[in-house]
Design an enzyme around this catalytic site. Structure first.
Site, PDB file in Angstrom:
ATOM      1  N   LYS A 178       0.722  -1.015   0.024  1.00 23.47           N
ATOM      2  CA  LYS A 178      -0.010  -0.007   0.344  1.00 23.47           C
ATOM      3  C   LYS A 178       0.874   1.164   0.258  1.00 23.47           C
ATOM      4  CE  LYS A 178      -1.246   1.467   4.544  1.00 23.47           C
ATOM      5  NZ  LYS A 178      -1.242   2.916   4.245  1.00 23.47           N
ATOM      6  N   ASN A 179       1.792   1.237   0.940  1.00 27.43           N
ATOM      7  CA  ASN A 179       2.641   2.608   1.593  1.00 27.43           C
ATOM      8  C   ASN A 179       3.720   2.884   0.624  1.00 27.43           C
ATOM      9  OD1 ASN A 179       0.774   2.934   3.240  1.00 27.43           O
ATOM     10  ND2 ASN A 179       2.845   1.966   4.969  1.00 27.43           N
TER      11      ASN A 179
ATOM     12  N   ARG B  12      -4.759  10.727   4.596  1.00 29.03           N
ATOM     13  CA  ARG B  12      -3.568  11.777   3.658  1.00 29.03           C
ATOM     14  C   ARG B  12      -2.638  11.622   2.963  1.00 29.03           C
ATOM     15  NH1 ARG B  12      -2.632  13.729   8.480  1.00 29.03           N
ATOM     16  NH2 ARG B  12      -0.242  13.403   7.807  1.00 29.03           N
TER      17      ARG B  12
ATOM     18  N   CYS C 290      -4.522  13.036  12.534  1.00 24.45           N
ATOM     19  CA  CYS C 290      -5.156  11.254  12.443  1.00 24.45           C
ATOM     20  C   CYS C 290      -5.029  11.097  13.949  1.00 24.45           C
ATOM     21  CB  CYS C 290      -4.890  10.495  12.285  1.00 24.45           C
ATOM     22  SG  CYS C 290      -3.274   9.325  12.365  1.00 24.45           S
TER      23      CYS C 290
ATOM     24  N   ARG D  80       0.639  14.282  12.853  1.00 27.99           N
ATOM     25  CA  ARG D  80       0.778  15.121  11.510  1.00 27.99           C
ATOM     26  C   ARG D  80       1.310  15.508  10.527  1.00 27.99           C
ATOM     27  NH1 ARG D  80      -1.030   8.714   9.475  1.00 27.99           N
ATOM     28  NH2 ARG D  80       0.863   8.599   8.510  1.00 27.99           N
ATOM     29  N   PRO D  81       1.813  17.037  10.961  1.00 27.64           N
ATOM     30  CA  PRO D  81       2.052  17.578  10.161  1.00 27.64           C
ATOM     31  C   PRO D  81       2.908  17.672   8.540  1.00 27.64           C
ATOM     32  CG  PRO D  81       3.556  17.644  12.020  1.00 27.64           C
ATOM     33  CD  PRO D  81       2.941  16.584  12.531  1.00 27.64           C
ATOM     34  N   VAL D  82       2.463  18.368   7.655  1.00 32.82           N
ATOM     35  CA  VAL D  82       3.315  18.422   6.659  1.00 32.82           C
ATOM     36  C   VAL D  82       4.063  20.135   6.816  1.00 32.82           C
ATOM     37  CG1 VAL D  82       1.262  16.519   5.555  1.00 32.82           C
ATOM     38  CG2 VAL D  82       0.960  19.573   5.517  1.00 32.82           C
ATOM     39  N   ASP D  83       4.862  20.240   7.762  1.00 27.71           N
ATOM     40  CA  ASP D  83       5.689  21.364   7.419  1.00 27.71           C
ATOM     41  C   ASP D  83       6.475  20.962   6.570  1.00 27.71           C
ATOM     42  OD1 ASP D  83       5.856  19.868   9.797  1.00 27.71           O
ATOM     43  OD2 ASP D  83       7.942  21.369  10.670  1.00 27.71           O
TER      44      ASP D  83
ATOM     45  N   ASP E 213       5.036   0.649  11.692  1.00 28.02           N
ATOM     46  CA  ASP E 213       3.528  -0.283  11.286  1.00 28.02           C
ATOM     47  C   ASP E 213       3.526  -1.329  12.028  1.00 28.02           C
ATOM     48  OD1 ASP E 213       3.397   1.783   8.122  1.00 28.02           O
ATOM     49  OD2 ASP E 213       3.038   1.837  11.071  1.00 28.02           O
TER      50      ASP E 213
ATOM     51  N   ILE F 111       7.875   7.339  16.784  1.00 28.22           N
ATOM     52  CA  ILE F 111       7.178   8.246  15.909  1.00 28.22           C
ATOM     53  C   ILE F 111       6.283   8.597  15.728  1.00 28.22           C
ATOM     54  CG2 ILE F 111       7.229   7.773  13.488  1.00 28.22           C
ATOM     55  CD1 ILE F 111       9.488   7.194  13.535  1.00 28.22           C
TER      56      ILE F 111
ATOM     57  N   ARG G  70      -8.662  -0.257   4.721  1.00 25.08           N
ATOM     58  CA  ARG G  70      -8.477   0.552   4.650  1.00 25.08           C
ATOM     59  C   ARG G  70      -6.536  -0.135   3.610  1.00 25.08           C
ATOM     60  NH1 ARG G  70      -7.338   7.091   7.030  1.00 25.08           N
ATOM     61  NH2 ARG G  70      -6.162   5.937   5.369  1.00 25.08           N
TER      62      ARG G  70
HETATM   63  C1  EPZ Z   1       4.354   7.376   6.579  1.00 28.02           C
HETATM   64  O1  EPZ Z   1       3.383   8.411   7.132  1.00 28.02           O
HETATM   65  C2  EPZ Z   1       3.145   5.374   6.099  1.00 28.02           C
HETATM   66  N1  EPZ Z   1       2.080   6.161   5.526  1.00 28.02           N
HETATM   67  C3  EPZ Z   1       3.355   4.627   7.452  1.00 28.02           C
HETATM   68  O2  EPZ Z   1       1.744   4.177   7.640  1.00 28.02           O
HETATM   69  C4  EPZ Z   1       3.321   5.169   8.335  1.00 28.02           C
HETATM   70  O3  EPZ Z   1       3.318   4.693   9.774  1.00 28.02           O
HETATM   71  C5  EPZ Z   1       5.049   6.375   8.856  1.00 28.02           C
HETATM   72  O4  EPZ Z   1       5.525   6.477   7.258  1.00 28.02           O
HETATM   73  C6  EPZ Z   1       6.477   6.191   9.746  1.00 28.02           C
HETATM   74  O5  EPZ Z   1       6.784   5.056   8.825  1.00 28.02           O
HETATM   75  C7  EPZ Z   1       2.518   5.852   3.831  1.00 28.02           C
HETATM   76  O6  EPZ Z   1       3.891   5.814   3.621  1.00 28.02           O
HETATM   77  C8  EPZ Z   1       1.093   6.726   2.704  1.00 28.02           C
HETATM   78  P1  EPZ Z   1       6.108  10.715   8.193  1.00 28.02           P
HETATM   79  P2  EPZ Z   1       4.126  10.134   6.967  1.00 28.02           P
HETATM   80  O7  EPZ Z   1       6.123  11.349   7.289  1.00 28.02           O
HETATM   81  O8  EPZ Z   1       4.913   9.552   5.861  1.00 28.02           O
HETATM   82  C9  EPZ Z   1       6.529  13.860  11.493  1.00 28.02           C
HETATM   83  C10 EPZ Z   1       0.052   3.042   7.327  1.00 28.02           C
HETATM   84  O9  EPZ Z   1       0.122   2.355   8.926  1.00 28.02           O
HETATM   85  N2  EPZ Z   1       6.426  14.821  10.519  1.00 28.02           N
HETATM   86  O10 EPZ Z   1       7.528   9.605   8.775  1.00 28.02           O
HETATM   87  O11 EPZ Z   1       3.224  10.576   7.776  1.00 28.02           O
HETATM   88  C11 EPZ Z   1       5.057  12.706  12.021  1.00 28.02           C
HETATM   89  O12 EPZ Z   1       4.735  14.215  12.581  1.00 28.02           O
HETATM   90  C12 EPZ Z   1       0.092   4.019   7.780  1.00 28.02           C
HETATM   91  O13 EPZ Z   1       0.077   2.653   6.599  1.00 28.02           O
HETATM   92  C13 EPZ Z   1       6.657  16.469  10.459  1.00 28.02           C
HETATM   93  O14 EPZ Z   1       6.878  16.715  11.372  1.00 28.02           O
HETATM   94  O15 EPZ Z   1       5.070   9.775   7.967  1.00 28.02           O
HETATM   95  C14 EPZ Z   1       5.979  11.550  12.518  1.00 28.02           C
HETATM   96  O16 EPZ Z   1       5.855  12.429  13.856  1.00 28.02           O
HETATM   97  C15 EPZ Z   1       0.563   5.196   9.253  1.00 28.02           C
HETATM   98  N3  EPZ Z   1       6.475  17.221   9.680  1.00 28.02           N
HETATM   99  C16 EPZ Z   1       7.339  11.684  12.048  1.00 28.02           C
HETATM  100  O17 EPZ Z   1       7.376  13.091  11.294  1.00 28.02           O
HETATM  101  C17 EPZ Z   1       6.534  16.704   8.548  1.00 28.02           C
HETATM  102  O18 EPZ Z   1       5.667  17.487   7.320  1.00 28.02           O
HETATM  103  C18 EPZ Z   1       7.458  10.529  11.141  1.00 28.02           C
HETATM  104  O19 EPZ Z   1       6.350  10.788   9.972  1.00 28.02           O
HETATM  105  C19 EPZ Z   1       5.911  15.303   8.075  1.00 28.02           C
HETATM  106  C20 EPZ Z   1       6.558  14.541   9.542  1.00 28.02           C
END
Ligand code: EPZ
Length: 416
Positions: free
Chosen positions: A22-23, A92, A116, A121-124, A304, A326, A396
């Site tokens: 999926k990812n 997201r 969520c 889960r910010p996107v900054d 995960d 995480i 999902r």
């Molecule tokens: C991906 O989410 C996966 N989803 C998640 O899988 C997975 O848990 C996660 O990576 C960690 O491995 C997809 O790939 C679609 P991150 P993502 O950005 O990219 C912080 C599942 O169960 N952060 O690596 O959203 C964030 O808050 C899902 O399949 C910022 O602060 O995760 C987190 O604490 C759940 N600012 C950490 O980084 C940002 O701009 C890691 O998040 C981006 C992230």
């Protein structure tokens, strides 16, 4: 609202074929935006998040149709570079359209994903990286409004390892003017899978799989055919289930090399695991031993798989310490496991799991995708009947999981 009813207690026997990841499929579907030519994808899993992503791409004007596990996409007539709230709020990962839309069309309007269950889960970091590449980005009315004449290569240091952040910026950089260097990039296999697909489309990428990815922008990307990698989290979920309840299972169409630390931990718990290039054979016929773990970015233990290992530890011999580094709220499954008789205390981002002799079936509620998988494993172990509510979370991210479990001899059915 659909539920799953499980009668636990039986070891798993037989074989299970793993679906595409999926990812990896989610960012790779967005890569179609980058080209005016056809992208043909194989081994695409049939699950709800993929359906949502296809809906999102179609409403942009992308042609997309699926035959079984093959999806054919063409973005030549993309007319609407936008990802609306009603789709983004359910998934997201829609944020992954932002980089490609900016790279190909110079503008995008993407709803800002809300939080969520598992965290804010910010996107900054996605936004900061695109701004470093020259984009003008404002947030108005809950939407990210982004525009740029042409993205420029930049040297970007991400202060947190972010999987989709790395993926978004890597896709944006493929068509930028000049070279982009992503430092502290995510090393997940799904990032590598996306990079390999982009390279097949004509992108110039190196360093993927390490923490420094270099992308040299090219004028355009062309048609390609690509097979999505096997889902390592689905694989890990089935392996954890066999280790918890016992059995003898052959896992096919898998990618064992993407699961080293998970397989290591399962061996520590007592499972006997052998593997070839694309198959894993697991045998477990003793009560598992408790295993400690601490989640962190790849190649460390994946967040995960944390919930599934807590389920395993609830009936293991000994006490396990599980630390989640995480996400700030990824223990929602713990209270549901306690309803089944688990003995778990939480201290900050650490769960202390005391192995119980048994779990007893009850009604529990899924709260997020991997929590649902954890409750399925607990249901396999629990004596009597377990009912899992709100299994839309499970649908999902898992492709026909109950069909796969029935084939392994599990007494499980979906009820309305
Ligand atoms: C991906 O989410 C996966 N989803 C998640 O899988 C997975 O848990 C996660 O990576 C960690 O491995 C997809 O790939 C679609 P991150 P993502 O950005 O990219 C912080 C599942 O169960 N952060 O690596 O959203 C964030 O808050 C899902 O399949 C910022 O602060 O995760 C987190 O604490 C759940 N600012 C950490 O980084 C940002 O701009 C890691 O998040 C981006 C992230």
């Amino acid at each position: 609202m659909q539920k799953l009813k499980i009668r636990g207690g039986k070891p798993l026997r037989g074989s299970v074929r793993i679906s595409g990841a999926k990812n990896a499929a989610l960012p790779i579907l967005c890569a179609a935006i980058l080209s005016a030519e056809t992208l043909t994808l194989k081994n695409v899993p049939q699950l709800n998040d993929i359906g949502t992503m296809l809906k999102l791409l179609k409403q942009m004007g992308i042609s997309a149709h699926r035959e079984g596990e093959t999806v054919v996409l063409n973005a030549a007539n993309l007319t609407n570079p936008a990802a609306p709230y009603e789709l983004v709020k359910t998934m997201r990962a829609s944020i992954l359209a932002l980089g490609p839309l900016l790279a190909r069309f110079g503008k995008a309007r993407v709803s800002l994903p809300g939080g969520c269950a598992i965290g804010a889960r910010p996107v900054d970091l996605h936004i900061k990286g695109l701004e470093a590449m020259g984009a003008t980005i404002t947030i108005e009315g809950g939407d990210i409004h982004a525009s740029v004449f042409k993205l420029k290569g930049a040297h970007i240091f991400m202060d947190i390892v972010t999987v989709t952040g790395t993926e978004n910026l890597m896709m944006a950089a493929t068509l930028a003017d000049g070279t982009t260097v992503l430092e502290n990039a995510a090393r997940e296999p799904e990032v590598v899978d996306l990079a390999e697909c982009l390279i097949k489309m004509g992108a110039n990428i190196s360093g993927h799989g390490s923490d420094v990815i270099t992308v040299k922008g090219v004028a355009s990307l062309h048609k390609a055919e690509y097979a999505v990698m096997p889902d390592r989290i689905e694989t890990g979920t089935f392996l954890a289930a066999v280790t918890a309840i016992g059995g003898d299972v052959r896992v096919t169409n898998a990618a064992p090399r993407t699961l080293d630390v998970v397989i290591e931990k399962l061996r520590e718990a007592g499972a006997v695991i052998t593997s070839t290039d694309d198959e894993i054979h697991i045998v477990s016929n003793t009560r598992p031993k408790a295993v400690n773990l601490r989640t962190a970015p790849y190649p460390a233990f994946p967040t995960d798989m944390q919930a599934q290992f807590i389920a395993l530890n609830t009936i293991a011999e000994g006490t396990a310490i599980v630390t989640e580094t995480i996400f700030e709220n990824r223990f929602m499954h713990v209270q549901e496991l306690v309803r089944l008789g688990a003995k778990i205390d939480i201290e900050g981002n650490t769960a202390i799991v005391k192995g119980a002799q048994k779990l007893t079936g009850a009604t529990v509620m899924a709260t997020d995708l991997r929590a649902s998988a954890c409750l399925v494993i607990a249901g396999l172990v629990a004596e009597g009947e377990t009912i899992i509510d709100r299994i839309y979370h499970l649908d999902r991210g898992y492709d026909h999981i109950e069909k796969k479990l029935v084939a392994l001899g599990v007494d499980i059915e979906r009820i309305d």
